[in-house]
Design an enzyme around this catalytic site. Sequence first.
Site, mmCIF file in Angstrom:
data_model
loop_
_atom_site.group_PDB
_atom_site.id
_atom_site.type_symbol
_atom_site.label_atom_id
_atom_site.label_comp_id
_atom_site.label_asym_id
_atom_site.label_seq_id
_atom_site.Cartn_x
_atom_site.Cartn_y
_atom_site.Cartn_z
ATOM 1 N N PRO A 2 47.316 41.687 36.268
ATOM 2 C CA PRO A 2 46.470 41.557 37.463
ATOM 3 C C PRO A 2 45.462 40.419 37.293
ATOM 4 O O PRO A 2 44.799 40.312 36.260
ATOM 5 C CB PRO A 2 45.769 42.918 37.533
ATOM 6 C CG PRO A 2 46.696 43.852 36.837
ATOM 7 C CD PRO A 2 47.315 43.052 35.739
ATOM 8 N N GLU A 3 45.370 39.547 38.289
ATOM 9 C CA GLU A 3 44.442 38.419 38.230
ATOM 10 C C GLU A 3 43.220 38.716 39.090
ATOM 11 O O GLU A 3 43.057 39.823 39.619
ATOM 12 C CB GLU A 3 45.160 37.146 38.661
ATOM 13 C CG GLU A 3 46.268 36.735 37.690
ATOM 14 C CD GLU A 3 46.716 35.299 37.871
ATOM 15 O OE1 GLU A 3 45.988 34.500 38.482
ATOM 16 O OE2 GLU A 3 47.817 34.965 37.387
#
Length: 270
Positions: A2-3
Amino acid sequence: MPELPEVETTVRGLARFLEGERIARVQVNRPDLRRPFPPDLVQTLTGARVTAMGRRAKYGLIHTDRETTMVFHLGMSGRWRIEPEQPEKHDHLVMETESGHVLALNDARRFGSVDLVPTEGLEAWGPFAGMGPEPLGPDLNPQHLKRAFKGRIAPIKQMLLDQGIVAGLGNIYVCEALFRSGIRPDKAAGRVSLPALARLVPDIRTVLGESIAAGGSTIRDYAQPTGELGYFAASWQVYGREGQPCACGAPVLRFVQGGRSTFWCRKCQK
């Protein structure tokens, strides 16, 4: 992994159920994730009121009235489940609020982490010390990048992934922002002009903002706290599109930089 948009989406989803709430119950179902849970996690959080939610780079922040902040990182596969109908095997941390909301931190690969940090010393905490400005904040501007890139021959894409220059930017969004700005990902950072950087900064903000609005990009295990999948991947213009036509008609190309795939268009990016 996840960014930044995925973490921002997660924090906003949690805020609807946690902000202003008192935590009535905390349950830890295993001793560790990437590293051990804080030994005083249950004692510190039980009875605490959540005063605010936040994000720093790719970390989520849960501030409490005990002058302590719970800092979480989702690692490769972490996600929060809100009001889960049934417990799951990988629900490693479960919290219940006084009003009855249940939130479970689920992490199948256990690359995530949970820490307790004094709120007053948050910016000096190890992972945050030396971090660059937030890409969505006012401190990221063309002049900051020009100073950071001065004399550097490393490719601009690699420099943008340096957390000491900009906090929280990841591979997908750097590829997309460089494409929108028309900048080659392998161009020496020190040779990128100030006008080009003046295009890049708002493009970084725009691509992140669009992804947040779309709930992030779903990659492998990522989902929003509600269980919904992010759909920004449908808007990728170059990332993951090797061999497909760019909007200009030329094929999207891929090469490897620092062990990560870089996607770009030779015709659009100079």
